[in-house]
Design an enzyme around this catalytic site. Structure first.
Site, mmCIF file in Angstrom:
data_model
loop_
_atom_site.group_PDB
_atom_site.id
_atom_site.type_symbol
_atom_site.label_atom_id
_atom_site.label_comp_id
_atom_site.label_asym_id
_atom_site.label_seq_id
_atom_site.Cartn_x
_atom_site.Cartn_y
_atom_site.Cartn_z
ATOM 1 N N TYR A 1 8.380 7.005 3.229
ATOM 2 C CA TYR A 1 8.635 6.450 4.565
ATOM 3 C C TYR A 1 8.631 4.926 4.491
ATOM 4 O O TYR A 1 7.883 4.331 3.714
ATOM 5 C CB TYR A 1 7.604 6.936 5.588
ATOM 6 C CG TYR A 1 6.167 6.619 5.278
ATOM 7 C CD1 TYR A 1 5.570 5.459 5.762
ATOM 8 C CD2 TYR A 1 5.386 7.490 4.513
ATOM 9 C CE1 TYR A 1 4.241 5.171 5.496
ATOM 10 C CE2 TYR A 1 4.056 7.208 4.231
ATOM 11 C CZ TYR A 1 3.495 6.050 4.724
ATOM 12 O OH TYR A 1 2.179 5.764 4.447
ATOM 13 N N GLN B 1 0.078 6.869 -4.973
ATOM 14 C CA GLN B 1 0.836 6.057 -4.020
ATOM 15 C C GLN B 1 1.511 4.877 -4.706
ATOM 16 O O GLN B 1 0.933 4.232 -5.574
ATOM 17 C CB GLN B 1 -0.098 5.524 -2.936
ATOM 18 C CG GLN B 1 0.553 4.522 -1.986
ATOM 19 C CD GLN B 1 -0.429 3.955 -0.987
ATOM 20 O OE1 GLN B 1 -0.626 4.492 0.087
ATOM 21 N NE2 GLN B 1 -1.084 2.854 -1.351
ATOM 22 N N LYS C 1 4.876 -4.294 9.541
ATOM 23 C CA LYS C 1 3.703 -4.773 10.254
ATOM 24 C C LYS C 1 4.180 -5.305 11.610
ATOM 25 O O LYS C 1 5.116 -6.104 11.678
ATOM 26 C CB LYS C 1 2.999 -5.883 9.471
ATOM 27 C CG LYS C 1 2.174 -5.370 8.286
ATOM 28 C CD LYS C 1 0.978 -4.577 8.764
ATOM 29 C CE LYS C 1 -0.049 -4.365 7.665
ATOM 30 N NZ LYS C 1 0.415 -3.497 6.575
#
Length: 249
Positions: free
Chosen positions: A145, A185, A149
């Site tokens: 995805y 990750q 910010k």
């Protein structure tokens, strides 16, 4: 003016998402379909040699849902190498039946919010190098995805003092550490490269872990106040040995 955070940058990254035009592919004679599949398999295997040479890597997954059928993720030392890969892929015969639904251009990134002062060159640190120039997992599932910010009149990440951003990122990172061994990750930076600021790619053998970590992160202040997200893509690993079954029609 707020202080910009430094980043460490590694391999360049290209996520390619394709839907397969099954209705048209069905009309191709079986022997021609087989030749196209074999050509595609050769392409994938040829590009996979970069992994052994420590000059890049790739991931290939079958995406769940209607957003795409295939995800190809490539990492390379130079951006132009990603162009070459994409151009070569587009010229394959089977590419006539691939419809690109999404792509994402970025670079492997490590944030430097929590790094202490040191005279050491971080690019010579083996731990850092392993994260900037990674060997990608071959887990059962993947999740990708893009995100930003938030910056609006109420919440603007980029106007926060550096010390406050460091504190928020520390707390954010502590949640992620709880999933060590369950999720791998990779963060890729895309400011100036694509429509979002970061891409997040998660690997796991348990697809439910993606839901758990994303949900838990929703309660973290960094995400709750400052996180904005694009679409989520979930997929199951697709091996070249399974091409005949995947493309059978």
């Amino acid at each position: 003016m707020s202080e910009a955070a430094e980043t460490l940058d590694g391999w360049y990254s290209l996520h390619l998402f394709y839907a397969v035009d099954w209705a048209t592919f069905r009309l191709v004679p079986e022997d021609e379909r087989e030749a196209m599949i074999n050509e595609f398999k050769t392409f994938i295997n040829d590009k996979a040699s970069a992994r052994e040479q420590q000059a890049g890597d790739y991931a290939l997954y079958n995406i769940t849902g209607q957003k795409a059928d295939i995800l190809l993720w490539y990492l390379r030392p130079e951006m132009k190498e990603l162009n070459e890969i994409e151009n070569e892929l587009n010229k394959l015969r089977i590419a006539d039946f691939f419809i690109q639904t999404y792509s994402y251009v970025s670079v492997i990134e490590l944030g430097n919010y929590l790094a202490g002062k040191s005279d050491e060159d971080p690019y010579q640190n083996p731990h850092v190098r392993a994260r900037l120039y990674p060997e990608l997992p071959r887990t059962e599932y993947i999740c990708f995805y893009p995100m930003d910010k938030r910056r609006n009149e109420t919440y603007n990440w980029y106007m926060l003092p550096m010390e406050e951003r460091k504190k928020l990122m520390y707390n954010h990172g502590m949640i992620g550490r709880q999933y060590a061994g369950k999720i791998k990750q990779f963060i890729t930076g895309s400011v100036g490269f694509d429509d979002f600021e970061w891409g997040v790619t998660l690997f796991s053998d348990d697809v439910l872990q993606f839901k758990k970590i994303v949900y838990e992160m929703r309660f973290d202040e960094t995400t709750a106040r400052y996180g904005e997200f694009g679409g989520f893509y979930i997929g199951h690993i697709l091996k070249t040995d399974d091409f005949e079954h995947f493309f059978a029609i």
